[in-house]
Design an enzyme around this catalytic site. Structure first.
Site, PDB file in Angstrom:
ATOM      1  CE1 TYR A  45       0.141   1.798   4.357  1.00 49.37           C
ATOM      2  CE2 TYR A  45       0.988  -0.453   4.429  1.00 49.37           C
ATOM      3  CZ  TYR A  45       0.859   0.796   5.009  1.00 49.37           C
ATOM      4  OH  TYR A  45       1.434   1.052   6.222  1.00 49.37           O
ATOM      5  NE  ARG A  64       6.744   4.450   0.694  1.00 53.82           N
ATOM      6  CZ  ARG A  64       6.414   5.138   1.790  1.00 53.82           C
ATOM      7  NH1 ARG A  64       7.305   5.312   2.763  1.00 53.82           N
ATOM      8  NH2 ARG A  64       5.232   5.686   1.914  1.00 53.82           N
ATOM      9  CG  HIS A 122       1.592 -20.681   2.303  1.00 54.27           C
ATOM     10  ND1 HIS A 122       0.623 -21.606   2.655  1.00 54.27           N
ATOM     11  CD2 HIS A 122       1.768 -19.886   3.396  1.00 54.27           C
ATOM     12  CE1 HIS A 122       0.236 -21.396   3.904  1.00 54.27           C
ATOM     13  NE2 HIS A 122       0.913 -20.363   4.380  1.00 54.27           N
ATOM     14  CE  LYS A 167       3.041   3.294   3.231  1.00 56.66           C
ATOM     15  NZ  LYS A 167       3.463   3.461   4.632  1.00 56.66           N
ATOM     16  CD  GLU A 199      10.138   1.158  10.605  1.00 55.17           C
ATOM     17  OE1 GLU A 199      10.223   2.065   9.766  1.00 55.17           O
ATOM     18  OE2 GLU A 199       9.863  -0.011  10.296  1.00 55.17           O
TER      19      GLU A 199
END
Length: 307
Positions: A45, A64, A122, A167, A199
């Site tokens: 996302y 990104r 998977h 992300k 972070e």
């Protein structure tokens, strides 16, 4: 007496959104239960800020998105130009639905791409049609009080996986991390892998010492926020030292200033960490001068930006 709502979807807003080639509204948007984003969190996302209807650092977000999709071996279903056209159209549609002007409000555009629909298995199955979902939310910026006084954070060990550079929609680790701060009455959870800063749950973290802004290196242990590049640009233009390297817990504790950055926080001062004031001297427990410079420059960048 059963007070549960027999139709929870009735509470969902009628805000316009985009799903798989069609514009609809949130309460009517549906995906298959076999979508790999639902089954595995197999997707990525982006969250793009828009100020007064103008997309902020859009190409950086698209770059990104490209990187995250490449890591998952998913072909980007749109060009950057197509993403831009779609997001601007959705911003205008949302403004029209509320009777507001896109030029008078700030939004966050949420973009999600999953691998698509397949029977549960998977391996990264090739040839699937990606699921594409986009919605717009009002941007909730920090309050004037938070900017004036700073915010409180707590610390925790970083227990998430070691591909933080993606992300990913697989955000359960971030959910747990953020809940730590919620339970403590703090805004964010600042995390460490071993002795080194990584972070926060939903933010990057910056340590300021002796006039230099320092952050963890760009590697697989940190999601490189779009503000990584922006803060570096601001520092270079303002004559502020900038350094990316491994930062120890002791260095975080001894920081002159501590900052968070994200799309919705922009840059935000942390003045209390685990109940102890950040900094020393005149600015102990208060937002410091480097924050003030970065925030002012950030706002100038917003004013100068264009779509």
């Amino acid at each position: 007496m059963n007070n549960s709502n027999p139709n929870p979807s009735a509470q969902l807003p009628s805000t316009p959104c985009y799903l798989n080639g069609e514009f609809t509204v949130l309460k009517d948007a549906k995906i298959s239960v076999l979508d790999r984003g639902f089954i595995f969190g197999d997707g990525v996302y982006e969250v793009v800020p828009a100020y007064a209807g103008k997309l902020f650092r859009f190409e950086h977000h698209m770059a990104r998105l490209d990187r995250s999709l490449a890591e998952l071996r998913i072909t980007n279903p749109m060009t950057h130009a197509e993403w831009r056209e779609l997001t601007l159209k959705l911003i205008a549609s949302c403004a029209k639905s509320t009777g507001a002007s896109a030029e008078k409000s700030d939004q966050l555009i949420y973009i999600q791409v999953t691998r698509g629909v397949a029977m549960r298995d998977h391996p990264m199955l090739p040839g699937l049609t990606p699921t594409v979902f986009v919605m717009v939310n009002a941007m909730k910026l920090p309050s004037a009080e938070q900017r004036a006084l700073g915010v409180a954070c707590v610390t925790a060990d970083d227990f998430r996986w070691e591909k933080a550079q993606i992300k990913s929609t697989s955000l359960l680790g971030a959910v747990f991390a953020r809940q730590i701060s919620v339970d403590a009455g703090a805004l964010e959870t600042v995390m460490f892998r071993g002795d080194h800063l990584s972070e926060a749950a939903a933010s990057n973290v910056w340590v300021i010492k002796n006039g230099t802004v320092m952050g963890p290196p760009r590697d697989n242990l940190v999601l490189e926020g779009i503000r990584y590049g922006l803060i570096e640009e601001i520092c270079r233009a303002s004559g502020i030292g900038f350094e990316l390297r491994h930062i120890t817990r002791a260095e975080v504790r001894a920081a002159d200033e501590l900052l968070l950055s994200s799309a919705s926080k922009e840059v935000l001062p942390v003045t209390l960490l685990d109940g102890q004031p950040v900094g020393n001297g005149e600015y102990k427990g208060k937002p410091g001068p480097i924050y003030a410079k970065l925030y002012a420059a950030y706002q100038r960048a917003i004013q100068e930006q264009s779509t």
